[in-house]
Scaffold this motif. Structure first.
Motif, PDB file in Angstrom:
ATOM      1  N   THR A   1      -6.644   9.849   1.442  1.00  0.00           N
ATOM      2  CA  THR A   1      -6.104  10.498   0.243  1.00  0.00           C
ATOM      3  C   THR A   1      -5.925   9.555  -0.922  1.00  0.00           C
ATOM      4  O   THR A   1      -5.589   9.985  -2.003  1.00  0.00           O
ATOM      5  CB  THR A   1      -4.736  11.135   0.549  1.00  0.00           C
ATOM      6  OG1 THR A   1      -3.836  10.122   0.984  1.00  0.00           O
ATOM      7  CG2 THR A   1      -4.874  12.207   1.610  1.00  0.00           C
ATOM      8  N   SER A   2      -6.149   8.276  -0.736  1.00  0.00           N
ATOM      9  CA  SER A   2      -5.901   7.339  -1.822  1.00  0.00           C
ATOM     10  C   SER A   2      -7.099   6.422  -2.000  1.00  0.00           C
ATOM     11  O   SER A   2      -7.844   6.154  -1.085  1.00  0.00           O
ATOM     12  CB  SER A   2      -4.648   6.522  -1.541  1.00  0.00           C
ATOM     13  OG  SER A   2      -4.828   5.799  -0.344  1.00  0.00           O
ATOM     14  N   SER A   3      -7.239   5.943  -3.202  1.00  0.00           N
ATOM     15  CA  SER A   3      -8.293   4.994  -3.512  1.00  0.00           C
ATOM     16  C   SER A   3      -7.678   3.615  -3.645  1.00  0.00           C
ATOM     17  O   SER A   3      -6.560   3.451  -4.146  1.00  0.00           O
ATOM     18  CB  SER A   3      -8.986   5.384  -4.821  1.00  0.00           C
ATOM     19  OG  SER A   3      -9.943   4.393  -5.164  1.00  0.00           O
TER      20      SER A   3
ATOM     21  N   PHE B   1       0.825  -1.205   0.000  1.00  0.00           N
ATOM     22  CA  PHE B   1       0.000   0.000   0.000  1.00  0.00           C
ATOM     23  C   PHE B   1       0.858   1.254   0.000  1.00  0.00           C
ATOM     24  O   PHE B   1       0.567   2.219  -0.719  1.00  0.00           O
ATOM     25  CB  PHE B   1      -0.925  -0.019   1.222  1.00  0.00           C
ATOM     26  CG  PHE B   1      -2.047   0.954   1.150  1.00  0.00           C
ATOM     27  CD1 PHE B   1      -3.173   0.676   0.412  1.00  0.00           C
ATOM     28  CD2 PHE B   1      -1.963   2.153   1.831  1.00  0.00           C
ATOM     29  CE1 PHE B   1      -4.214   1.574   0.348  1.00  0.00           C
ATOM     30  CE2 PHE B   1      -3.000   3.064   1.779  1.00  0.00           C
ATOM     31  CZ  PHE B   1      -4.131   2.771   1.026  1.00  0.00           C
TER      32      PHE B   1
ATOM     33  N   LEU C   1      -6.692   2.289  -7.369  1.00  0.00           N
ATOM     34  CA  LEU C   1      -5.641   2.894  -8.177  1.00  0.00           C
ATOM     35  C   LEU C   1      -4.448   1.982  -8.392  1.00  0.00           C
ATOM     36  O   LEU C   1      -3.756   2.087  -9.374  1.00  0.00           O
ATOM     37  CB  LEU C   1      -5.178   4.205  -7.538  1.00  0.00           C
ATOM     38  CG  LEU C   1      -6.170   5.366  -7.573  1.00  0.00           C
ATOM     39  CD1 LEU C   1      -5.579   6.559  -6.832  1.00  0.00           C
ATOM     40  CD2 LEU C   1      -6.503   5.742  -8.988  1.00  0.00           C
ATOM     41  N   CYS C   2      -4.177   1.101  -7.488  1.00  0.00           N
ATOM     42  CA  CYS C   2      -2.980   0.284  -7.550  1.00  0.00           C
ATOM     43  C   CYS C   2      -3.125  -0.874  -8.519  1.00  0.00           C
ATOM     44  O   CYS C   2      -4.073  -1.531  -8.667  1.00  0.00           O
ATOM     45  CB  CYS C   2      -2.658  -0.253  -6.163  1.00  0.00           C
ATOM     46  SG  CYS C   2      -1.015  -0.957  -6.039  1.00  0.00           S
TER      47      CYS C   2
ATOM     48  N   ASP D   1       0.280   5.496   4.262  1.00  0.00           N
ATOM     49  CA  ASP D   1      -0.729   4.547   4.727  1.00  0.00           C
ATOM     50  C   ASP D   1      -2.025   5.247   5.113  1.00  0.00           C
ATOM     51  O   ASP D   1      -2.877   4.679   5.771  1.00  0.00           O
ATOM     52  CB  ASP D   1      -0.213   3.715   5.899  1.00  0.00           C
ATOM     53  CG  ASP D   1       0.016   4.537   7.145  1.00  0.00           C
ATOM     54  OD1 ASP D   1       0.232   5.749   7.006  1.00  0.00           O
ATOM     55  OD2 ASP D   1      -0.015   3.963   8.237  1.00  0.00           O
TER      56      ASP D   1
ATOM     57  N   CYS E   1       2.479   1.707  -3.480  1.00  0.00           N
ATOM     58  CA  CYS E   1       1.544   2.150  -4.514  1.00  0.00           C
ATOM     59  C   CYS E   1       1.065   3.581  -4.298  1.00  0.00           C
ATOM     60  O   CYS E   1       0.902   4.334  -5.249  1.00  0.00           O
ATOM     61  CB  CYS E   1       0.332   1.227  -4.566  1.00  0.00           C
ATOM     62  SG  CYS E   1       0.675  -0.392  -5.229  1.00  0.00           S
ATOM     63  N   HIS E   2       0.803   3.964  -3.046  1.00  0.00           N
ATOM     64  CA  HIS E   2       0.156   5.239  -2.774  1.00  0.00           C
ATOM     65  C   HIS E   2       1.047   6.254  -2.072  1.00  0.00           C
ATOM     66  O   HIS E   2       0.670   7.413  -1.962  1.00  0.00           O
ATOM     67  CB  HIS E   2      -1.097   5.022  -1.928  1.00  0.00           C
ATOM     68  CG  HIS E   2      -2.086   4.136  -2.604  1.00  0.00           C
ATOM     69  ND1 HIS E   2      -2.819   4.541  -3.690  1.00  0.00           N
ATOM     70  CD2 HIS E   2      -2.452   2.859  -2.364  1.00  0.00           C
ATOM     71  CE1 HIS E   2      -3.602   3.567  -4.083  1.00  0.00           C
ATOM     72  NE2 HIS E   2      -3.392   2.532  -3.301  1.00  0.00           N
TER      73      HIS E   2
END
Length: 95
Positions: free
Chosen positions: A89-91, A78, A94-95, A85, A81-82
Motif C-alpha cells: 500500500t505504500s511507495s 517506515f 513517498l517518505c 509495515d 512515514c507510511h
C-alpha cells in the motif's frame, strides 16, 4: 553432523520464506534474524568440531546485534512515514 544438517535446513527454510513473504517488513526482518541465527549455529558447530578459537563468535554476534538494531530503526521510520509495515500500500519514494 545432525546439528549441521538441521541448521542448514533452518537456513533453507528461512531463505525460501524470505523470498515468498515480501508483504510485511517485520516478517522480513524476523526471517533475516532467523537466517543469521542459523548461520551462527552452523559456525558454532564448525568451531566445536575443529577445536578452533571462539573469538570469531563474539564478532559475529556483534554484527547480528547491529543488524537487528538497524532493522528496527528502519521499521520505525517506515511505520512513521507510511502508517504500517505493509509494502503493497505504500511507495518507498513517498517518505
Amino acid at each position: 553432523m545432525y546439528i549441521f544438517v538441521g541448521c542448514l535446513f533452518m537456513f533453507y527454510v528461512s531463505v525460501s520464506s524470505f523470498f515468498y513473504k515480501k508483504s510485511h517488513l517485520l516478517i522480513m526482518l524476523m526471517l533475516l534474524e532467523f537466517m543469521s541465527v542459523s548461520v551462527l549455529l552452523m559456525l558454532l558447530n564448525y568451531l566445536c568440531g575443529f577445536n578452533c578459537d571462539f573469538s570469531i563468535l563474539i564478532y559475529f554476534i556483534i554484527i547480528l546485534v547491529c543488524e537487528a538494531v538497524m532493522g528496527l530503526v528502519l521499521l520505525t521510520l517506515f511505520v512513521r512515514c507510511h502508517g504500517s509495515d505493509y509494502f503493497q500500500t505504500s511507495s518507498i519514494f513517498l517518505c
